[in-house]
Design a protein around this motif. Structure first.
Motif, PDB file in Angstrom:
ATOM      1  N   THR A 136       0.770  -1.406   0.044  1.00  0.00           N
ATOM      2  CA  THR A 136       0.064  -0.028  -0.091  1.00  0.00           C
ATOM      3  C   THR A 136       0.816   1.282   0.015  1.00  0.00           C
ATOM      4  OG1 THR A 136       0.014   0.174   2.332  1.00  0.00           O
ATOM      5  CG2 THR A 136      -1.905  -1.358   1.059  1.00  0.00           C
ATOM      6  N   ILE A 137       0.459   2.134  -1.015  1.00  0.00           N
ATOM      7  CA  ILE A 137       1.244   3.376  -1.058  1.00  0.00           C
ATOM      8  C   ILE A 137       0.236   4.568  -0.587  1.00  0.00           C
ATOM      9  CG2 ILE A 137       2.423   5.050  -2.486  1.00  0.00           C
ATOM     10  CD1 ILE A 137       3.472   2.708  -3.878  1.00  0.00           C
ATOM     11  N   LEU A 138       1.090   5.681   0.240  1.00  0.00           N
ATOM     12  CA  LEU A 138       0.287   6.758   0.371  1.00  0.00           C
ATOM     13  C   LEU A 138       1.247   7.712  -0.470  1.00  0.00           C
ATOM     14  CD1 LEU A 138      -1.391   9.153   1.646  1.00  0.00           C
ATOM     15  CD2 LEU A 138       0.057   9.082   3.793  1.00  0.00           C
ATOM     16  N   TYR A 139       0.536   8.387  -1.309  1.00  0.00           N
ATOM     17  CA  TYR A 139       1.318   9.408  -2.149  1.00  0.00           C
ATOM     18  C   TYR A 139       0.699  10.854  -1.875  1.00  0.00           C
ATOM     19  CZ  TYR A 139       2.737  11.957  -6.224  1.00  0.00           C
ATOM     20  OH  TYR A 139       3.226  12.828  -7.256  1.00  0.00           O
ATOM     21  N   VAL A 140       1.606  11.876  -1.576  1.00  0.00           N
ATOM     22  CA  VAL A 140       1.077  12.937  -0.997  1.00  0.00           C
ATOM     23  C   VAL A 140       2.046  14.045  -1.910  1.00  0.00           C
ATOM     24  CG1 VAL A 140       0.813  14.828   1.031  1.00  0.00           C
ATOM     25  CG2 VAL A 140       1.045  12.110   1.672  1.00  0.00           C
ATOM     26  N   GLU A 141       1.002  14.937  -2.546  1.00  0.00           N
ATOM     27  CA  GLU A 141       1.488  15.913  -3.487  1.00  0.00           C
ATOM     28  C   GLU A 141       0.544  16.998  -3.643  1.00  0.00           C
ATOM     29  OE1 GLU A 141       3.350  18.187  -5.625  1.00  0.00           O
ATOM     30  OE2 GLU A 141       4.323  16.392  -5.547  1.00  0.00           O
ATOM     31  N   ASP A 142       1.081  18.247  -3.334  1.00  0.00           N
ATOM     32  CA  ASP A 142       0.309  19.328  -3.520  1.00  0.00           C
ATOM     33  C   ASP A 142      -0.074  19.977  -4.940  1.00  0.00           C
ATOM     34  OD1 ASP A 142       2.719  20.055  -3.643  1.00  0.00           O
ATOM     35  OD2 ASP A 142       2.531  21.997  -2.269  1.00  0.00           O
ATOM     36  N   GLU A 143       0.667  19.468  -5.817  1.00  0.00           N
ATOM     37  CA  GLU A 143       0.727  19.989  -7.292  1.00  0.00           C
ATOM     38  C   GLU A 143      -0.315  19.145  -7.835  1.00  0.00           C
ATOM     39  OE1 GLU A 143       1.637  22.665  -8.558  1.00  0.00           O
ATOM     40  OE2 GLU A 143       2.770  23.350  -6.964  1.00  0.00           O
ATOM     41  N   ASP A 144      -1.673  19.515  -8.241  1.00  0.00           N
ATOM     42  CA  ASP A 144      -2.752  18.681  -8.601  1.00  0.00           C
ATOM     43  C   ASP A 144      -2.017  17.780 -10.141  1.00  0.00           C
ATOM     44  OD1 ASP A 144      -4.511  19.482  -7.093  1.00  0.00           O
ATOM     45  OD2 ASP A 144      -5.321  20.866  -8.183  1.00  0.00           O
ATOM     46  N   ALA A 145      -1.841  18.585 -10.998  1.00  0.00           N
ATOM     47  CA  ALA A 145      -1.275  17.579 -12.221  1.00  0.00           C
ATOM     48  C   ALA A 145      -0.256  16.738 -11.996  1.00  0.00           C
ATOM     49  CB  ALA A 145      -0.605  18.783 -13.463  1.00  0.00           C
ATOM     50  N   ARG A 191       0.469  15.124  -9.203  1.00  0.00           N
ATOM     51  CA  ARG A 191      -0.258  14.060  -8.323  1.00  0.00           C
ATOM     52  C   ARG A 191      -1.109  13.105  -9.136  1.00  0.00           C
ATOM     53  NH1 ARG A 191      -2.734  17.009  -5.141  1.00  0.00           N
ATOM     54  NH2 ARG A 191      -4.967  17.017  -6.329  1.00  0.00           N
ATOM     55  N   GLU A 192      -1.761  13.704  -9.977  1.00  0.00           N
ATOM     56  CA  GLU A 192      -2.682  12.720 -10.865  1.00  0.00           C
ATOM     57  C   GLU A 192      -2.058  11.810 -11.950  1.00  0.00           C
ATOM     58  OE1 GLU A 192      -5.416  15.869 -12.615  1.00  0.00           O
ATOM     59  OE2 GLU A 192      -6.160  16.286 -10.612  1.00  0.00           O
ATOM     60  N   SER A 193      -0.800  12.685 -12.541  1.00  0.00           N
ATOM     61  CA  SER A 193       0.060  11.955 -13.317  1.00  0.00           C
ATOM     62  C   SER A 193       0.606  10.695 -12.685  1.00  0.00           C
ATOM     63  CB  SER A 193       0.985  12.906 -13.917  1.00  0.00           C
ATOM     64  OG  SER A 193       1.734  12.159 -14.613  1.00  0.00           O
ATOM     65  N   LEU A 194       1.590  10.909 -11.668  1.00  0.00           N
ATOM     66  CA  LEU A 194       1.917   9.856 -10.893  1.00  0.00           C
ATOM     67  C   LEU A 194       0.916   8.922 -10.429  1.00  0.00           C
ATOM     68  CD1 LEU A 194       4.557   8.421 -10.262  1.00  0.00           C
ATOM     69  CD2 LEU A 194       4.426   9.646  -8.112  1.00  0.00           C
ATOM     70  N   ALA A 195      -0.103   9.239  -9.923  1.00  0.00           N
ATOM     71  CA  ALA A 195      -1.361   8.289  -9.436  1.00  0.00           C
ATOM     72  C   ALA A 195      -1.762   7.364 -10.511  1.00  0.00           C
ATOM     73  CB  ALA A 195      -2.475   9.042  -8.818  1.00  0.00           C
ATOM     74  N   ARG A 196      -1.802   7.962 -11.851  1.00  0.00           N
ATOM     75  CA  ARG A 196      -2.096   6.974 -12.747  1.00  0.00           C
ATOM     76  C   ARG A 196      -1.354   6.068 -13.117  1.00  0.00           C
ATOM     77  NH1 ARG A 196      -3.784  11.798 -15.227  1.00  0.00           N
ATOM     78  NH2 ARG A 196      -2.165  11.943 -16.400  1.00  0.00           N
ATOM     79  N   PHE A 197      -0.105   6.130 -12.953  1.00  0.00           N
ATOM     80  CA  PHE A 197       1.131   5.383 -13.205  1.00  0.00           C
ATOM     81  C   PHE A 197       0.959   4.202 -11.887  1.00  0.00           C
ATOM     82  CE2 PHE A 197       5.541   3.984 -11.936  1.00  0.00           C
ATOM     83  CZ  PHE A 197       5.974   3.405 -13.201  1.00  0.00           C
ATOM     84  N   LEU A 198       1.053   4.835 -10.553  1.00  0.00           N
ATOM     85  CA  LEU A 198       1.164   3.788  -9.469  1.00  0.00           C
ATOM     86  C   LEU A 198      -0.212   3.043  -9.410  1.00  0.00           C
ATOM     87  CD1 LEU A 198       2.345   6.564  -6.872  1.00  0.00           C
ATOM     88  CD2 LEU A 198       3.531   4.359  -7.780  1.00  0.00           C
ATOM     89  N   LYS A 199      -1.352   3.534  -9.946  1.00  0.00           N
ATOM     90  CA  LYS A 199      -2.345   2.900  -9.844  1.00  0.00           C
ATOM     91  C   LYS A 199      -2.372   1.393 -10.511  1.00  0.00           C
ATOM     92  CE  LYS A 199      -5.841   6.250  -8.802  1.00  0.00           C
ATOM     93  NZ  LYS A 199      -6.978   6.964  -8.926  1.00  0.00           N
ATOM     94  N   LEU A 200      -1.807   1.411 -11.672  1.00  0.00           N
ATOM     95  CA  LEU A 200      -1.447   0.314 -12.476  1.00  0.00           C
ATOM     96  C   LEU A 200      -0.379  -0.961 -11.872  1.00  0.00           C
ATOM     97  CD1 LEU A 200      -0.963   2.036 -15.977  1.00  0.00           C
ATOM     98  CD2 LEU A 200      -3.189   0.974 -14.971  1.00  0.00           C
ATOM     99  N   ARG A 201       0.225  -0.331 -10.951  1.00  0.00           N
ATOM    100  CA  ARG A 201       1.378  -1.263 -10.339  1.00  0.00           C
ATOM    101  C   ARG A 201       1.033  -1.663  -8.893  1.00  0.00           C
ATOM    102  NH1 ARG A 201       2.624   1.662 -14.403  1.00  0.00           N
ATOM    103  NH2 ARG A 201       3.919   1.126 -16.144  1.00  0.00           N
TER     104      ARG A 201
END
Length: 70
Positions: free
Chosen positions: A10-19, A21-31
């Motif tokens: 399980t990963i908690l990803y904390v990022e204040d920049e929306d773009a 956060r959304e970009s890396l989240a898409r990558f991480l959700k696949l993995r």
């Protein structure tokens, strides 16, 4: 074709920049099996306390906003 293996973490990803956060989240959700997202340090701290993820990914600005609380 390369197959991606899901990591059993399980990963908690904390990022204040929306773009970012959304970009890396898409990558991480696949993995990974479970991904928690937070847009600021306070939200991230609450998610950490609630879920106790295996790994926390954050930038230094977010870390600096809560380091005295932890």
């Amino acid at each position: 074709m390369v197959e991606h293996q899901l990591l059993n973490i399980t990963i908690l990803y904390v990022e204040d920049e929306d773009a970012i956060r959304e970009s890396l989240a898409r990558f991480l959700k696949l993995r990974v099996n479970t991904l928690y997202l937070a847009s600021n340090g306070s939200e991230g701290l609450e998610l950490y306390k609630e879920h106790k993820p295996d790994l926390v990914i954050t930038d230094s600005q977010v870390y600096n906003s809560v380091k005295d609380v932890v």
